[in-house]
Design a protein around this motif. Structure first.
Motif, PDB file in Angstrom:
ATOM      1  N   UNK A  26    -143.705  69.295 -99.459  1.00 17.58           N
ATOM      2  CA  UNK A  26    -143.740  70.135-100.660  1.00 17.58           C
ATOM      3  C   UNK A  26    -142.394  70.812-100.892  1.00 17.58           C
ATOM      4  N   UNK A  27    -141.726  71.188 -99.813  1.00 15.80           N
ATOM      5  CA  UNK A  27    -140.416  71.833 -99.919  1.00 15.80           C
ATOM      6  C   UNK A  27    -139.389  70.851-100.503  1.00 15.80           C
ATOM      7  N   UNK A  28    -139.466  69.606-100.088  1.00 19.63           N
ATOM      8  CA  UNK A  28    -138.552  68.584-100.622  1.00 19.63           C
ATOM      9  C   UNK A  28    -138.840  68.343-102.111  1.00 19.63           C
ATOM     10  N   UNK A  29    -140.115  68.316-102.455  1.00 15.54           N
ATOM     11  CA  UNK A  29    -140.495  68.138-103.858  1.00 15.54           C
ATOM     12  C   UNK A  29    -140.035  69.332-104.685  1.00 15.54           C
ATOM     13  N   UNK A  30    -140.129  70.523-104.089  1.00 14.29           N
ATOM     14  CA  UNK A  30    -139.692  71.742-104.772  1.00 14.29           C
ATOM     15  C   UNK A  30    -138.208  71.666-105.112  1.00 14.29           C
ATOM     16  N   UNK A  31    -137.412  71.140-104.203  1.00 14.01           N
ATOM     17  CA  UNK A  31    -135.983  70.986-104.457  1.00 14.01           C
ATOM     18  C   UNK A  31    -135.741  70.072-105.658  1.00 14.01           C
ATOM     19  N   UNK A  32    -136.578  69.036-105.745  1.00 16.12           N
ATOM     20  CA  UNK A  32    -136.445  68.107-106.869  1.00 16.12           C
ATOM     21  C   UNK A  32    -136.852  68.780-108.181  1.00 16.12           C
ATOM     22  N   UNK A  33    -137.858  69.660-108.131  1.00 26.21           N
ATOM     23  CA  UNK A  33    -138.316  70.358-109.333  1.00 26.21           C
ATOM     24  C   UNK A  33    -137.251  71.296-109.890  1.00 26.21           C
ATOM     25  N   UNK A  34    -136.349  71.738-109.039  1.00 25.63           N
ATOM     26  CA  UNK A  34    -135.279  72.633-109.494  1.00 25.63           C
ATOM     27  C   UNK A  34    -134.352  71.928-110.469  1.00 25.63           C
TER      28      UNK A  34
END
Length: 237
Positions: A26-34
């Motif tokens: 989820x943290x990696x996906x969050x970085x992508x959402x930025x």
């Protein structure tokens, strides 16, 4: 998946529910959402996520001012109220609004059992407790919310009116929790939720929470004493 979301220029909805995604994912996906500007809906519910993963996601959405994402689906994931607070900030900042779907709010963080689903060390907060907390946090009263639903001033609304009112007010409850709340309030089963039933339901929930807190303390103290006894025995040996 995180790389695909970051590079996405055409997809408006991504559904990665039930994919055994943990907090690190989820943290990696969050970085992508930025960096993503096109995604409208992200469904990532029914995964073994905790508040850590959920906060990473909503935090990234808040950070990205050009994000088009308006729905974050965390169905069956139970989080601390911090996640709802951040989501509310995002909703207020955006003209189009923002909606988060969660499994519920917990008193303390939960863990996930792949067979049994979300588990917890402390009792899960009930739907009416979530409603009460949300109202208090937004600085208005339960009666103010009810009056918004009660258009004719009869002090009674249908189950449908109550349900639609909760959704319109953006209360962080999923459909199952809304149904549970309405059913628990409509005690006589007449299809109506009146003000007296809400007052009674709120009072009963407060008493239940108090009883839980009272019974929890002796158990906690017993565990602490047991640890002390064990430590003392070890030191003696």
């Amino acid at each position: 998946m995180a790389h695909a979301i970051r590079q996405n220029y055409c997809l408006s909805e991504v559904d990665i529910s039930q994919n055994r995604i943990y907090d690190i994912g989820a943290i990696k996906i969050a970085k992508a959402l930025e960096a993503n500007e096109n995604l409208n809906t992200l469904r990532i519910g029914h995964n073994p996520l905790s508040t850590v993963g959920a906060i990473s996601l909503v935090g990234a959405i808040r950070k990205n001012e050009t994000s088009a994402l308006h729905t974050l689906d965390l169905s069956a994931i139970h989080v601390l109220k911090d996640v709802v607070i951040i989501a509310r900030d995002v909703h207020e900042q955006r003209a189009a609004g923002f909606r988060i779907i969660i499994g519920g709010v917990v008193i303390s963080d939960s863990f996930y059992d792949n067979n049994k689903g979300p588990m917890k060390g402390k009792e899960m907060v009930s739907p009416i407790s979530i409603l009460r907390w949300y109202i208090s946090n937004n600085k208005f009263r339960l009666i103010d919310l009810f009056k918004q639903f009660d258009k004719d001033g009869s002090w009674s609304v249908s189950r449908e009116e109550f349900t639609e009112g909760l959704k319109a007010a953006n209360i962080p409850l999923n459909e199952k929790q809304v149904e549970q709340l309405v059913t628990s309030l409509d005690k006589d089963g007449d299809g109506e939720v009146d003000w007296s039933e809400i007052i009674k339901g709120d009072k009963e929930d407060r008493m239940r929470q108090r009883d839980f807190s009272t019974t929890e303390k002796p158990e906690k103290q017993a565990k602490q004493q047991s640890k002390k006894d064990a430590a003392t025995s070890t030191q003696v040996v």
